[in-house]
Design an enzyme around this catalytic site. Structure first.
Site, short mmCIF file in Angstrom:
data_model
loop_
_atom_site.label_atom_id
_atom_site.label_comp_id
_atom_site.label_asym_id
_atom_site.label_seq_id
_atom_site.Cartn_x
_atom_site.Cartn_y
_atom_site.Cartn_z
N GLN A 102 -8.37 63.39 18.77
CA GLN A 102 -8.30 63.57 17.31
C GLN A 102 -8.13 62.24 16.58
O GLN A 102 -8.87 61.93 15.64
CB GLN A 102 -7.13 64.50 16.96
CG GLN A 102 -7.30 65.91 17.50
CD GLN A 102 -6.19 66.84 17.06
OE1 GLN A 102 -6.33 67.61 16.12
NE2 GLN A 102 -5.06 66.77 17.74
N ASP A 160 7.09 60.90 18.89
CA ASP A 160 8.46 61.33 18.64
C ASP A 160 9.17 61.74 19.93
O ASP A 160 10.40 61.79 19.98
CB ASP A 160 8.48 62.50 17.65
CG ASP A 160 7.65 63.68 18.12
OD1 ASP A 160 6.46 63.48 18.42
OD2 ASP A 160 8.17 64.81 18.18
N TYR A 196 6.79 63.43 29.86
CA TYR A 196 5.79 62.85 28.96
C TYR A 196 6.42 61.76 28.08
O TYR A 196 5.90 60.63 27.99
CB TYR A 196 5.17 63.95 28.09
CG TYR A 196 4.45 63.44 26.86
CD1 TYR A 196 3.27 62.71 26.96
CD2 TYR A 196 4.97 63.67 25.58
CE1 TYR A 196 2.62 62.24 25.83
CE2 TYR A 196 4.33 63.20 24.45
CZ TYR A 196 3.16 62.48 24.57
OH TYR A 196 2.53 62.01 23.46
N LYS A 207 5.72 57.61 27.88
CA LYS A 207 5.33 56.95 26.62
C LYS A 207 6.32 55.83 26.28
O LYS A 207 5.94 54.79 25.75
CB LYS A 207 5.24 57.96 25.48
CG LYS A 207 4.09 58.95 25.62
CD LYS A 207 2.72 58.27 25.63
CE LYS A 207 2.35 57.69 24.28
NZ LYS A 207 0.99 57.09 24.29
#
Length: 284
Positions: A11, A102, A125, A129
């Site tokens: 996206q 976030d 996850y 990150k």
């Protein structure tokens, strides 16, 4: 300006390339078919031959629940892939934008997190990150780390499309109402990121559309803007268990954007309105 964008099939990557082309920049969007970021030699060769002035690293393993099982693949993409790209960027002196999340924060409390708050991911996850963030910081000086949340855009699946699809067969839905954050329209975000790479105001930033809501509130607004008659029942996270724990507080302060001379993104309701209009135009 020559710009390499990873994750072009996603996206954000798609909108970054589209916006860059509109601005007359020389954009090179890659997906895993064009550039396997987990192959160090492949990355080094591609980047050193292309010699972009900026690399915008949107590619990531983002299947939050699956990441709890498929840890090796998640780590390879989010950590090794980021390392190889950052090393290549260092080699040619390119600016580097790392798209973070976030999920590097622990979601505790109800106050918006600042960029200076200590990260503390609660899932695998988010852990990968955060490792990516650390690698970028350790290797580079000319970097932007941009933490985003609740992303939606034209290219790919997202919460809005899921809700609209469900509305075709359901007139009542249960949606989690105790997780709060900010939806982020990739069209708005891509404009900010391209503004950033024209500057040397490096550092960590939080970037999402303005305002906060719960997923249930977001769903109600989606149906309102789309003129769908669907009743949304607000439920707790415990009533909708998932393999990966979601942060209940994904509110992020975007004050740093203002402090460093960048425009904040429009309110999320405004972004939703424009996005719903865009989806309707695609159908017609």
């Amino acid at each position: 300006m020559k710009v390499l964008v990873t994750g072009y099939s996603g996206q954000l990557g798609f909108d970054v390339v589209k916006e860059g082309n509109n601005r007359g920049l020389e954009m090179y969007g890659t997906s895993s078919r064009d550039l396997e970021i987990t192959d160090k030699d492949c990355v080094s060769k591609y980047v050193t031959e292309l010699k972009p002035e900026a690399i915008i690293h949107c590619a990531a393993y983002t299947a939050v629940d699956k990441a709890e099982e498929d840890k090796e693949k998640c780590y390879d993409v989010n950590v090794n892939g980021t390392r190889f790209l950052a090393e290549a960027a260092k080699e040619i002196g390119a600016k580097f934008v790392y798209i973070s999340t976030d999920y590097v924060l622990d979601g505790q409390g109800d106050k918006p997190f600042k960029e200076t708050d200590t990260p503390n991911p609660i899932g695998y996850y988010g852990l990968t990150k955060l490792e990516g963030e650390k690698i970028v910081q350790s290797l580079l000086g000319n970097y932007f780390i941009v933490r985003i949340s609740w992303v939606f855009g034209a290219n790919g699946n997202n919460f809005i499309k899921t809700m609209l699809n469900l509305s075709e067969s359901r007139d009542e839905l249960n949606v989690v109402g105790d997780q709060f954050g900010s939806p982020t329209y990739t069209y708005d975000l891509s404009r900010l990121i391209l503004d950033m790479i024209q500057t040397n105001r490096f550092g960590i930033y939080h970037a999402s559309n303005e305002g906060f809501c719960s997923w249930a509130e977001f769903a109600r607004e989606i149906f309102r803007y789309a003129n769908k008659r669907v009743k949304v029942n607000s439920i707790t996270s415990e009533e909708y268990p998932t393999r990966a724990v979601r942060p209940k507080n994904s509110r992020m302060s975007k004050q740093k954007l203002t402090d460093y001379g960048f425009e904040t993104l429009p309110k999320w309701e405004d972004a939703l309105d424009r996005y719903i209009t865009e989806l309707k135009q695609e159908v017609n």
